[in-house]
Design a protein around this motif. Structure first.
Motif, mmCIF file in Angstrom:
data_model
loop_
_atom_site.group_PDB
_atom_site.id
_atom_site.type_symbol
_atom_site.label_atom_id
_atom_site.label_comp_id
_atom_site.label_asym_id
_atom_site.label_seq_id
_atom_site.Cartn_x
_atom_site.Cartn_y
_atom_site.Cartn_z
ATOM 1 N N ASP A 457 0.930 -1.222 -0.112
ATOM 2 C CA ASP A 457 -0.007 -0.396 -0.149
ATOM 3 C C ASP A 457 0.692 1.356 0.216
ATOM 4 N N GLY A 458 2.262 0.617 -0.876
ATOM 5 C CA GLY A 458 2.705 2.556 -0.831
ATOM 6 C C GLY A 458 3.704 2.403 -0.121
ATOM 7 N N LYS A 459 4.143 1.766 0.996
ATOM 8 C CA LYS A 459 4.909 1.692 2.249
ATOM 9 C C LYS A 459 6.336 0.991 2.470
ATOM 10 N N PRO A 460 7.064 0.645 2.734
ATOM 11 C CA PRO A 460 8.235 0.291 2.388
ATOM 12 C C PRO A 460 7.638 -0.938 4.090
ATOM 13 N N LEU A 461 8.059 -2.506 3.457
ATOM 14 C CA LEU A 461 8.029 -3.168 4.590
ATOM 15 C C LEU A 461 9.528 -3.639 4.393
ATOM 16 N N PHE A 462 9.912 -4.470 3.210
ATOM 17 C CA PHE A 462 10.546 -5.926 3.394
ATOM 18 C C PHE A 462 11.736 -5.226 2.783
ATOM 19 N N ASP A 463 13.130 -5.581 3.125
ATOM 20 C CA ASP A 463 14.742 -4.573 1.696
ATOM 21 C C ASP A 463 15.372 -5.717 1.498
ATOM 22 N N LEU A 464 14.995 -6.548 0.782
ATOM 23 C CA LEU A 464 16.287 -7.479 0.572
ATOM 24 C C LEU A 464 16.693 -7.408 -0.679
ATOM 25 N N ASP A 465 17.888 -5.945 -1.159
ATOM 26 C CA ASP A 465 17.891 -5.171 -2.304
ATOM 27 C C ASP A 465 19.953 -5.492 -2.024
ATOM 28 N N ARG A 466 20.002 -7.382 -2.430
ATOM 29 C CA ARG A 466 21.385 -7.468 -2.247
ATOM 30 C C ARG A 466 21.819 -9.134 -2.474
ATOM 31 N N ASP A 467 22.667 -8.959 -3.295
ATOM 32 C CA ASP A 467 23.037 -10.384 -3.619
ATOM 33 C C ASP A 467 22.428 -11.029 -3.542
ATOM 34 N N GLY A 468 21.779 -11.981 -3.665
ATOM 35 C CA GLY A 468 21.709 -13.117 -2.746
ATOM 36 C C GLY A 468 20.576 -13.284 -2.018
ATOM 37 N N GLY A 469 19.932 -11.624 -2.060
ATOM 38 C CA GLY A 469 18.535 -11.611 -1.640
ATOM 39 C C GLY A 469 18.365 -12.164 0.134
ATOM 40 N N GLY A 470 17.440 -13.055 -0.134
ATOM 41 C CA GLY A 470 17.334 -13.431 1.617
ATOM 42 C C GLY A 470 15.532 -14.091 1.466
ATOM 43 N N PHE A 471 15.650 -13.417 2.600
ATOM 44 C CA PHE A 471 13.933 -13.842 3.755
ATOM 45 C C PHE A 471 13.669 -13.311 4.977
ATOM 46 N N ALA A 472 13.059 -12.639 4.852
ATOM 47 C CA ALA A 472 11.867 -11.834 5.440
ATOM 48 C C ALA A 472 10.311 -11.781 5.675
ATOM 49 N N GLU A 473 9.614 -11.178 6.871
ATOM 50 C CA GLU A 473 8.941 -11.525 7.795
ATOM 51 C C GLU A 473 7.703 -11.079 8.657
ATOM 52 N N ALA A 474 6.807 -10.696 8.521
ATOM 53 C CA ALA A 474 6.387 -9.641 9.858
ATOM 54 C C ALA A 474 5.163 -9.937 9.913
ATOM 55 N N TRP A 475 4.563 -10.632 11.362
ATOM 56 C CA TRP A 475 3.163 -9.850 11.503
ATOM 57 C C TRP A 475 2.864 -8.391 11.306
ATOM 58 N N ILE A 476 1.588 -8.153 10.881
ATOM 59 C CA ILE A 476 0.624 -6.927 10.739
ATOM 60 C C ILE A 476 -0.432 -7.413 10.508
ATOM 61 N N GLN A 477 -1.148 -6.478 10.800
ATOM 62 C CA GLN A 477 -2.939 -6.068 10.612
ATOM 63 C C GLN A 477 -3.224 -5.970 8.921
ATOM 64 N N LEU A 478 -3.979 -6.530 8.312
ATOM 65 C CA LEU A 478 -4.294 -6.158 7.347
ATOM 66 C C LEU A 478 -6.450 -6.288 7.162
ATOM 67 N N GLU A 479 -6.466 -4.951 6.773
ATOM 68 C CA GLU A 479 -8.277 -5.412 6.579
ATOM 69 C C GLU A 479 -8.565 -5.532 5.702
ATOM 70 N N ALA A 480 -9.659 -6.670 5.479
ATOM 71 C CA ALA A 480 -10.596 -6.980 4.788
ATOM 72 C C ALA A 480 -10.655 -6.111 3.396
ATOM 73 N N GLY A 481 -10.088 -6.522 2.195
ATOM 74 C CA GLY A 481 -10.423 -5.883 1.055
ATOM 75 C C GLY A 481 -9.076 -5.885 0.422
ATOM 76 N N PHE A 482 -8.762 -4.530 -0.881
ATOM 77 C CA PHE A 482 -8.172 -4.953 -1.374
ATOM 78 C C PHE A 482 -6.747 -4.001 -0.836
ATOM 79 N N HIS A 483 -5.231 -4.588 -1.431
ATOM 80 C CA HIS A 483 -4.239 -4.015 -0.648
ATOM 81 C C HIS A 483 -2.502 -4.360 -1.782
ATOM 82 N N ARG A 484 -2.367 -3.312 -2.189
ATOM 83 C CA ARG A 484 -1.200 -3.254 -3.300
ATOM 84 C C ARG A 484 -0.144 -3.830 -3.109
ATOM 85 N N ILE A 485 -0.088 -4.514 -3.817
ATOM 86 C CA ILE A 485 2.032 -4.658 -3.593
ATOM 87 C C ILE A 485 2.276 -4.605 -4.598
ATOM 88 N N GLU A 486 3.620 -4.107 -4.816
ATOM 89 C CA GLU A 486 4.923 -3.810 -5.016
ATOM 90 C C GLU A 486 5.719 -3.851 -4.616
#
Length: 520
Positions: A457-486
């Motif tokens: 929804d336009g807010k930065p959540l995960f940053d794996l911007d590196r060679d090899g990448g990786g894995f990241a996770e977070a608990w978040i509260q989501l309201e029913a409906g649509f959410h944009r992922i970029e």
């Protein structure tokens, strides 16, 4: 009931600790490379054993290893483990029973796993490759060889070439043999020399960095008889080789074979007065691997690749069996446990000592809390899918990828690199709408190889911007409906992967399915 079990396990541990003054202890550490906890505790995987992409003859393999229950399947696959170790020692790591063990490092591949295992901590800044180079950290095996009680009685045999470098046998002054090196005995017996000749005659030409496990087994068995090491590390590697090759049939067969190797090692030692009743056996793995098609992979970007397990048997080990509702435990505790069993004063390179394993240990997990709340956004979806732009170039960041010309654009059904036009050196910018049916708390994750960033929804959540990448996770509260992922993403070389996972409110997926994704 759980309190009673923990109490009894605690009593067993107390009784064991009272006998730690026993003289002349020995420790044998045995590892499978990249063996998943799933096969250890539940036997053959129902999906993989039937998949012709991973198995040449599914029906023949199922006749050997497929049984109606997980207990029967694991006994068919690892009969010594489940007939002897489970009755006389203990096992950690069955996540189906809330027994939790994992690596502490953030790499989830081999050299970092073995370094953590024997050096007692996760040196994530310096241990970043699998190359056969000396470990900058001091291993517990080095410390043991400096102790007068164990000096010249420490040895290592491994199938993979980097094993002895991970434990630093050369700097530590103790013998080691890996890959196609000959026996490491200071006074080799005729049998050890014969094994040398056999390996040389069978593999005399160009050779890779890993020998067949059968030679490592043969060297270890004869070394136990000939040299009587007091601390021996035996590392088998074929499980990981067959895993990477996607050969699930051979993976299962080598697990069964290695179970027999372990049986022979234990029975040989317990028939020898030098070892009988004085030896502790620790059996584990350096990392896990993925599920389904990700079975072939492990690393920071693969879910489950950080999951490990432990078996313990012998001197000062309580007969707690298959444990449950305990942990979390970490691979780094193996070094602390070796030191504890041998009476060594061992401090890892980071200055922080770990506790040795105690199967009764349990830390209540904290209830998850949302790190952020995301209200639904207004959207006008036109259909299912993920829009993308595609870029090509030797990118090392998502910024470089996005600033390059657009080579192609289009729509794909779900997040993947399927629209790539070459194997390496490309990038994508993904844009999609995720539809959430029920408001609630969700575990949201990003797995990426190579680098990426995720904006929700336009807010930065995960940053794996590196060679090899990786894995990241977070608990978040989501309201029913649509959410944009970029997601801007780049691939350098080697493997590539991009997945967004979601767990909560009746949903558990490693990659968002097409039914949840829309474009506008």
């Amino acid at each position: 009931m759980r309190r009673i079990i923990v109490f009894l396990m605690g009593v067993c541990a107390l009784v064991a600790s009272c006998s730690k003054a026993d003289k002349d202890p020995k420790v044998i550490v045995i590892t499978f490379d990249g063996l998943r906890w799933q096969e250890v505790f539940t036997g053959a995987d129902s999906t993989l054993i039937s998949d012709p992409r991973f198995v040449k003859d599914p029906e023949a393999l199922k006749a050997k290893y497929w049984k109606p229950t997980p207990e029967a399947r694991r006994e068919a696959l690892m009969p010594f483990v489940w007939s002897h170790i489970a009755s006389n020692g203990y096992l950690l790591g069955n996540r189906n029973k809330n027994s939790l063990m994992q690596v502490f490092n953030n790499k989830s591949f081999s050299y970092p796993g073995y370094s953590e295992m024997f050096c007692g901590w996760a040196d994530d800044e310096r241990i970043i490759e699998n190359d056969p180079i000396p470990n900058p950290n001091v291993s517990v095996m080095e410390v043991a060889n400096k102790d007068p009680r164990y000096k010249d009685h420490v040895m290592v045999y491994g199938s993979w070439e980097s094993i002895r470098f991970a434990v630093n046998n050369e700097r530590g002054g103790f013998p080691g043999s890996t890959a196609y090196e000959q026996n490491a005995s200071p006074n080799p017996s005729p049998r050890l020399k014969m094994i040398d000749r056999m390996m040389e005659s069978m593999y005399g030409g160009p050779r890779g960095g890993e020998r067949p496990d059968a030679f490592t087994y043969a060297y270890a068995m004869e070394t136990l008889r000939n040299d009587h090491p007091k601390l021996l590390f035996v590392s088998f590697g074929a499980t990981d080789e067959y895993g990477h090759g996607g050969e699930y049939d051979k993976y299962l067969e080598i697990i069964r074979q290695t179970d027999g190797f372990i049986r022979d090692i234990v029975e040989t030692c317990e028939a020898d007065p030098f070892y009988k009743g004085k030896t502790t056996y620790l059996i584990s793995t350096d990392h896990g691997r993925g599920n389904g098609e990700k079975f072939k992979s492990h690393g920071a970007d693969v879910r489950g690749a950080n999951h490990t397990w432990l078996m313990a048997l012998g001197r000062n080990i309580p007969a707690a069996g298959e444990t449950e509702n305990n942990g979390p435990f970490y691979t780094k505790q193996i070094a602390a446990t070796i030191a504890d069993l041998l009476g060594l004063d061992f401090t890892p390179g980071n200055g922080v000592k770990s506790e040795p394993f105690d199967p009764s240990y349990y830390k209540e997990p904290e209830a998850p809390k949302a790190s952020a709340t995301f209200p639904a956004i207004k959207a006008a979806p036109k259909g299912h899918g993920v829009r993308y732009t595609y870029h090509e170039g030797p990118f090392m960041s998502v910024g470089e990828a996005l600033s390059s010309p657009v080579v192609a654009k289009g729509t794909i059904p779900f997040l993947s690199t399927s629209a790539k036009r070459q194997e390496d050196h490309f990038g994508f910018n993904f844009n999609t709408l995720m539809k959430i049916e029920k408001t609630g708390l969700y575990l949201f994750s990003l797995a990426s190889d190579d680098g990426s960033k995720l904006f929700l929804d336009g807010k930065p959540l995960f940053d794996l911007d590196r060679d090899g990448g990786g894995f990241a996770e977070a608990w978040i509260q989501l309201e029913a409906g649509f959410h944009r992922i970029e997601i801007p993403y780049f691939e350098n070389y080697g493997g590539e992967n991009i997945e967004v996972g979601l767990v909560g409110e009746g949903i558990e997926v490693e990659n968002l399915p097409a039914s949840m994704l829309w474009y506008d």
